[in-house]
Design an enzyme around this catalytic site. Structure first.
Site, PDB file in Angstrom:
ATOM      1  N   ASN A  32     -47.734 -32.280 -10.256  1.00  0.00           N
ATOM      2  CA  ASN A  32     -48.557 -32.086  -9.050  1.00  0.00           C
ATOM      3  C   ASN A  32     -48.456 -30.645  -8.532  1.00  0.00           C
ATOM      4  OD1 ASN A  32     -46.033 -32.012  -7.963  1.00  0.00           O
ATOM      5  ND2 ASN A  32     -46.356 -33.655  -6.456  1.00  0.00           N
ATOM      6  N   PHE A  80     -38.761 -35.047 -16.036  1.00  0.00           N
ATOM      7  CA  PHE A  80     -38.236 -33.863 -15.345  1.00  0.00           C
ATOM      8  C   PHE A  80     -38.534 -33.874 -13.848  1.00  0.00           C
ATOM      9  CE2 PHE A  80     -39.498 -32.229 -19.600  1.00  0.00           C
ATOM     10  CZ  PHE A  80     -38.307 -31.694 -20.019  1.00  0.00           C
ATOM     11  N   SER A 124     -27.744 -34.058 -14.627  1.00  0.00           N
ATOM     12  CA  SER A 124     -27.116 -32.774 -14.338  1.00  0.00           C
ATOM     13  C   SER A 124     -25.602 -32.918 -14.407  1.00  0.00           C
ATOM     14  CB  SER A 124     -27.530 -32.343 -12.928  1.00  0.00           C
ATOM     15  OG  SER A 124     -26.716 -31.288 -12.483  1.00  0.00           O
ATOM     16  N   ALA A 125     -24.945 -31.825 -14.759  1.00  0.00           N
ATOM     17  CA  ALA A 125     -23.477 -31.813 -14.745  1.00  0.00           C
ATOM     18  C   ALA A 125     -22.948 -32.034 -13.340  1.00  0.00           C
ATOM     19  CB  ALA A 125     -22.984 -30.475 -15.278  1.00  0.00           C
ATOM     20  N   TYR A 148     -28.341 -34.686  -3.601  1.00  0.00           N
ATOM     21  CA  TYR A 148     -29.069 -34.388  -4.843  1.00  0.00           C
ATOM     22  C   TYR A 148     -28.313 -34.958  -6.046  1.00  0.00           C
ATOM     23  CZ  TYR A 148     -30.297 -31.782  -9.043  1.00  0.00           C
ATOM     24  OH  TYR A 148     -30.619 -31.450 -10.337  1.00  0.00           O
ATOM     25  N   LYS A 152     -29.112 -38.197  -8.959  1.00  0.00           N
ATOM     26  CA  LYS A 152     -28.993 -38.165 -10.430  1.00  0.00           C
ATOM     27  C   LYS A 152     -28.074 -39.300 -10.900  1.00  0.00           C
ATOM     28  CE  LYS A 152     -31.621 -34.638 -11.214  1.00  0.00           C
ATOM     29  NZ  LYS A 152     -32.934 -34.878 -11.806  1.00  0.00           N
ATOM     30  N   ARG A 291     -19.285 -20.418  -1.262  1.00  0.00           N
ATOM     31  CA  ARG A 291     -20.382 -21.328  -0.887  1.00  0.00           C
ATOM     32  C   ARG A 291     -19.831 -22.752  -0.838  1.00  0.00           C
ATOM     33  NH1 ARG A 291     -25.575 -21.437  -4.774  1.00  0.00           N
ATOM     34  NH2 ARG A 291     -23.986 -22.215  -6.221  1.00  0.00           N
ATOM     35  N   GLY A 293     -19.214 -26.457  -1.327  1.00  0.00           N
ATOM     36  CA  GLY A 293     -19.560 -27.366  -2.435  1.00  0.00           C
ATOM     37  C   GLY A 293     -19.363 -26.755  -3.807  1.00  0.00           C
TER      38      GLY A 293
HETATM   39  P1  NAD Z   1     -38.820 -27.437 -11.461  1.00  0.00           P
HETATM   40  O1  NAD Z   1     -38.921 -27.650  -9.995  1.00  0.00           O
HETATM   41  O2  NAD Z   1     -39.152 -26.105 -12.015  1.00  0.00           O
HETATM   42  O3  NAD Z   1     -39.669 -28.537 -12.239  1.00  0.00           O
HETATM   43  C1  NAD Z   1     -39.980 -29.784 -11.702  1.00  0.00           C
HETATM   44  C2  NAD Z   1     -41.471 -29.991 -11.862  1.00  0.00           C
HETATM   45  O4  NAD Z   1     -41.802 -31.279 -11.354  1.00  0.00           O
HETATM   46  C3  NAD Z   1     -42.307 -28.979 -11.061  1.00  0.00           C
HETATM   47  O5  NAD Z   1     -43.331 -28.468 -11.880  1.00  0.00           O
HETATM   48  C4  NAD Z   1     -42.884 -29.799  -9.915  1.00  0.00           C
HETATM   49  O6  NAD Z   1     -44.160 -29.321  -9.503  1.00  0.00           O
HETATM   50  C5  NAD Z   1     -42.964 -31.170 -10.554  1.00  0.00           C
HETATM   51  N1  NAD Z   1     -42.897 -32.271  -9.596  1.00  0.00           N
HETATM   52  C6  NAD Z   1     -42.007 -32.442  -8.584  1.00  0.00           C
HETATM   53  N2  NAD Z   1     -42.275 -33.590  -7.921  1.00  0.00           N
HETATM   54  C7  NAD Z   1     -43.357 -34.138  -8.539  1.00  0.00           C
HETATM   55  C8  NAD Z   1     -44.099 -35.320  -8.327  1.00  0.00           C
HETATM   56  N3  NAD Z   1     -43.795 -36.162  -7.321  1.00  0.00           N
HETATM   57  N4  NAD Z   1     -45.125 -35.606  -9.153  1.00  0.00           N
HETATM   58  C9  NAD Z   1     -45.450 -34.753 -10.163  1.00  0.00           C
HETATM   59  N5  NAD Z   1     -44.788 -33.611 -10.418  1.00  0.00           N
HETATM   60  C10 NAD Z   1     -43.752 -33.313  -9.609  1.00  0.00           C
HETATM   61  O7  NAD Z   1     -37.320 -27.852 -11.876  1.00  0.00           O
HETATM   62  P2  NAD Z   1     -36.572 -27.643 -13.246  1.00  0.00           P
HETATM   63  O8  NAD Z   1     -35.525 -26.602 -13.032  1.00  0.00           O
HETATM   64  O9  NAD Z   1     -37.525 -27.502 -14.347  1.00  0.00           O
HETATM   65  O10 NAD Z   1     -35.799 -29.031 -13.326  1.00  0.00           O
HETATM   66  C11 NAD Z   1     -36.357 -30.144 -13.991  1.00  0.00           C
HETATM   67  C12 NAD Z   1     -35.416 -31.320 -13.834  1.00  0.00           C
HETATM   68  O11 NAD Z   1     -34.115 -30.969 -14.320  1.00  0.00           O
HETATM   69  C13 NAD Z   1     -35.206 -31.770 -12.386  1.00  0.00           C
HETATM   70  O12 NAD Z   1     -35.160 -33.183 -12.360  1.00  0.00           O
HETATM   71  C14 NAD Z   1     -33.866 -31.184 -12.026  1.00  0.00           C
HETATM   72  O13 NAD Z   1     -33.205 -31.946 -11.031  1.00  0.00           O
HETATM   73  C15 NAD Z   1     -33.129 -31.245 -13.349  1.00  0.00           C
HETATM   74  N6  NAD Z   1     -32.063 -30.240 -13.466  1.00  0.00           N
HETATM   75  C16 NAD Z   1     -32.350 -28.932 -13.300  1.00  0.00           C
HETATM   76  C17 NAD Z   1     -31.334 -27.988 -13.382  1.00  0.00           C
HETATM   77  C18 NAD Z   1     -31.623 -26.504 -13.191  1.00  0.00           C
HETATM   78  O14 NAD Z   1     -30.694 -25.745 -13.010  1.00  0.00           O
HETATM   79  N7  NAD Z   1     -32.870 -26.059 -13.246  1.00  0.00           N
HETATM   80  C19 NAD Z   1     -30.020 -28.394 -13.640  1.00  0.00           C
HETATM   81  C20 NAD Z   1     -29.761 -29.745 -13.827  1.00  0.00           C
HETATM   82  C21 NAD Z   1     -30.792 -30.669 -13.730  1.00  0.00           C
HETATM   83  C1  UD1 Z   2     -25.896 -25.216  -8.518  1.00  0.00           C
HETATM   84  C2  UD1 Z   2     -25.793 -26.497  -7.727  1.00  0.00           C
HETATM   85  C3  UD1 Z   2     -25.734 -27.668  -8.699  1.00  0.00           C
HETATM   86  C4  UD1 Z   2     -26.979 -27.667  -9.593  1.00  0.00           C
HETATM   87  C5  UD1 Z   2     -27.068 -26.328 -10.319  1.00  0.00           C
HETATM   88  C6  UD1 Z   2     -28.364 -26.248 -11.084  1.00  0.00           C
HETATM   89  C7  UD1 Z   2     -24.657 -25.952  -5.616  1.00  0.00           C
HETATM   90  C8  UD1 Z   2     -23.394 -26.097  -4.837  1.00  0.00           C
HETATM   91  N1  UD1 Z   2     -24.607 -26.435  -6.889  1.00  0.00           N
HETATM   92  O1  UD1 Z   2     -24.783 -25.153  -9.372  1.00  0.00           O
HETATM   93  O2  UD1 Z   2     -25.668 -28.892  -7.997  1.00  0.00           O
HETATM   94  O3  UD1 Z   2     -26.917 -28.708 -10.557  1.00  0.00           O
HETATM   95  O4  UD1 Z   2     -27.047 -25.254  -9.360  1.00  0.00           O
HETATM   96  O5  UD1 Z   2     -28.352 -25.161 -11.950  1.00  0.00           O
HETATM   97  O6  UD1 Z   2     -25.648 -25.445  -5.142  1.00  0.00           O
HETATM   98  N2  UD1 Z   2     -23.405 -17.475  -7.111  1.00  0.00           N
HETATM   99  C9  UD1 Z   2     -23.189 -16.327  -6.404  1.00  0.00           C
HETATM  100  N3  UD1 Z   2     -24.230 -15.799  -5.702  1.00  0.00           N
HETATM  101  C10 UD1 Z   2     -25.475 -16.365  -5.664  1.00  0.00           C
HETATM  102  C11 UD1 Z   2     -25.682 -17.548  -6.401  1.00  0.00           C
HETATM  103  C12 UD1 Z   2     -24.623 -18.087  -7.104  1.00  0.00           C
HETATM  104  O7  UD1 Z   2     -22.086 -15.794  -6.403  1.00  0.00           O
HETATM  105  O8  UD1 Z   2     -26.376 -15.833  -4.986  1.00  0.00           O
HETATM  106  C13 UD1 Z   2     -22.306 -18.046  -7.922  1.00  0.00           C
HETATM  107  C14 UD1 Z   2     -21.882 -19.452  -7.514  1.00  0.00           C
HETATM  108  O9  UD1 Z   2     -20.891 -19.419  -6.522  1.00  0.00           O
HETATM  109  C15 UD1 Z   2     -21.381 -20.005  -8.859  1.00  0.00           C
HETATM  110  C16 UD1 Z   2     -22.262 -19.304  -9.905  1.00  0.00           C
HETATM  111  O10 UD1 Z   2     -22.762 -18.138  -9.254  1.00  0.00           O
HETATM  112  O11 UD1 Z   2     -20.054 -19.624  -9.069  1.00  0.00           O
HETATM  113  C17 UD1 Z   2     -23.424 -20.134 -10.382  1.00  0.00           C
HETATM  114  O12 UD1 Z   2     -24.166 -20.599  -9.243  1.00  0.00           O
HETATM  115  P1  UD1 Z   2     -25.542 -21.422  -9.409  1.00  0.00           P
HETATM  116  O13 UD1 Z   2     -26.435 -20.696 -10.320  1.00  0.00           O
HETATM  117  O14 UD1 Z   2     -26.043 -21.720  -8.034  1.00  0.00           O
HETATM  118  O15 UD1 Z   2     -25.110 -22.766 -10.152  1.00  0.00           O
HETATM  119  P2  UD1 Z   2     -24.010 -23.862  -9.772  1.00  0.00           P
HETATM  120  O16 UD1 Z   2     -23.172 -23.420  -8.648  1.00  0.00           O
HETATM  121  O17 UD1 Z   2     -23.305 -24.223 -11.025  1.00  0.00           O
END
Ligand code: NAD
Ligand code: UD1
Length: 337
Positions: A32, A80, A124-125, A148, A152, A291, A293
């Site tokens: 969307n 996703f 997610s981890a 969040y 998951k 930060r 968490g």
């Molecule tokens: P993203 O926001 O770039 O992608 C999500 C997509 O879903 C977007 O294009 C958004 O427009 C679409 N979307 C959201 N709600 C919707 C709905 N109701 N109907 C249709 N489309 C919808 O995020 P991403 O980084 O690509 O992450 C994808 C998935 O992976 C997510 O579920 C996220 O929680 C998970 N994830 C991401 C990370 C990360 O660091 N990026 C880490 C762990 C898990």
């Molecule tokens: C964060 C989320 C986690 C999510 C993941 C997705 C939090 C507490 N955790 O994890 O739930 O699944 O993103 O990828 O938000 N950092 C800085 N400066 C910044 C940004 C980050 O120092 O501006 C540091 C953080 O403290 C961390 C590392 O960079 O040590 C990575 O941070 P980030 O990319 O946000 O990932 P996570 O903390 O692993």
């Protein structure tokens, strides 16, 4: 195989879309555009020189899903779509439960009604919470520390129960560590709408001049240099893991949670240095408070992915920084320009 990607225009969805198309898989991308741009799909189309099915709509709406399932008849879904900002989830937990958990239940219900048996889920981890030991393996206790992360965790449990009730169904719960980097072309990449929460998009935007300086959240952790250590996984490797997972789901029954990481931790300072080398730009930074968490160290045990999916990460830190910079410098304002 016909595969439906919910959230197919997002950061991870678009790179997986590209990977599946390159493998000759029949794909429909449903989105969307609540957190992405239609331009993403145009660029994937150009890159692959192929047309693929798309549907603009909200995956939570039963009529939207029914239409997609009737039209496309997917054999598998890669799910996703969802909300992913940890801070926002603390402020709006019900929105997160409605979007992520209720939405996923509707999706499973629709799959069941249409006889679709296979799902790969974006977990997610973050489901592990504070480490009781490292590296995190898939049997590590689950204790997410924010709404969040709990969405998951709940979705994983719901999928597990659903699979247990369906002897021929299959699910792979991919627990991503830290997805980063961009496609080699530099035509698609991560394009956060607001100021980035995550490290690598923040550094990229400092390098390109959109942000002034990086705040490093704490330099007194018990790590090599005091800054947080994470397992950064290149987006192309992550996309390949999805391709392997959807094939695995197609050929097997049951539910498997699988880590997707490299097995190696990189500190914030190491990332800054590597990005400076890749971009030739200085990344000004200051040391800020920790930060809330954040954990000190997070990295994956990766043998299950190798054993079940025959998948391992191939790209290293240099590839990560090089491709992230290629994308950011070619598209300083993301997909909008
Ligand atoms: P993203 O926001 O770039 O992608 C999500 C997509 O879903 C977007 O294009 C958004 O427009 C679409 N979307 C959201 N709600 C919707 C709905 N109701 N109907 C249709 N489309 C919808 O995020 P991403 O980084 O690509 O992450 C994808 C998935 O992976 C997510 O579920 C996220 O929680 C998970 N994830 C991401 C990370 C990360 O660091 N990026 C880490 C762990 C898990
Ligand atoms: C964060 C989320 C986690 C999510 C993941 C997705 C939090 C507490 N955790 O994890 O739930 O699944 O993103 O990828 O938000 N950092 C800085 N400066 C910044 C940004 C980050 O120092 O501006 C540091 C953080 O403290 C961390 C590392 O960079 O040590 C990575 O941070 P980030 O990319 O946000 O990932 P996570 O903390 O692993």
């Amino acid at each position: 195989m016909r595969v439906l990607l919910t959230g197919g225009a997002g950061y991870i969805g678009s790179h997986t879309l590209l990977k599946l198309l390159q493998d000759g898989i029949d794909v429909l991308a449903l989105d969307n555009f609540s957190n992405s741009s239609p331009e993403v799909l145009r660029r994937v189309q150009k890159l692959t020189n192929s047309s693929f099915a798309t549907h603009v709509g909200d995956y939570r709406a039963p009529d939207v899903l029914d239409e997609v399932f009737e039209k496309f008849r997917p054999d598998a879904v890669i799910h996703f779509a969802g909300l992913k900002a940890v801070g926002e989830s603390n402020e709006k937990p019900l929105t997160y439960y409605a979007q992520n958990v209720s939405g996923s239940i509707n999706l499973l219900d629709c799959m069941q009604r249409h006889g679709c048996q296979n799902i790969v889920f974006s977990s997610s981890a973050t489901v592990y919470g504070e480490a009781q030991y490292l590296p995190y393996d898939e049997d590590h206790p689950l204790n997410p520390t924010n709404p969040y992360g709990r969405t998951k965790y709940f979705i994983e449990e719901i999928i597990r129960d659903w699979i247990a009730s369906r002897p021929h169904a299959s699910a792979v719960l991919l627990r991503y560590f830290n997805p980063v980097g961009a496609d080699e072309s530099g035509n698609i990449g991560e394009d956060p709408r607001a100021i980035p929460n995550n490290l690598l998009p923040y550094i990229s935007q400092v390098a390109v001049g959109r942000l002034k300086e990086l705040s490093i959240f704490g330099n007194n952790y018990e790590t090599r240099d005091g800054t947080g250590e994470r397992d950064y996984i290149h987006i192309d490797d992550l996309a390949a893991a999805h391709l392997a997972a959807v094939k695995y789901a197609h050929e097997n029954h049951g539910c498997e949670a699988i880590n997707v990481g490299t097995g190696t931790g990189i500190t914030v300072l190491e990332m800054v240095k590597a990005f400076e080398e890749a971009s030739g730009r200085e990344i000004p930074f200051k040391i800020a408070e920790r930060r809330q968490g954040d954990v000190a160290r997070s990295f994956a045990e990766v043998s299950k992915a190798q054993r079940l999916l025959d998948w391992t990460a191939k790209r290293d830190l240099t590839d990560i920084c090089r491709t992230a910079w290629n994308w950011q410098s070619k598209n300083p304002s993301g997909f909008e320009h």
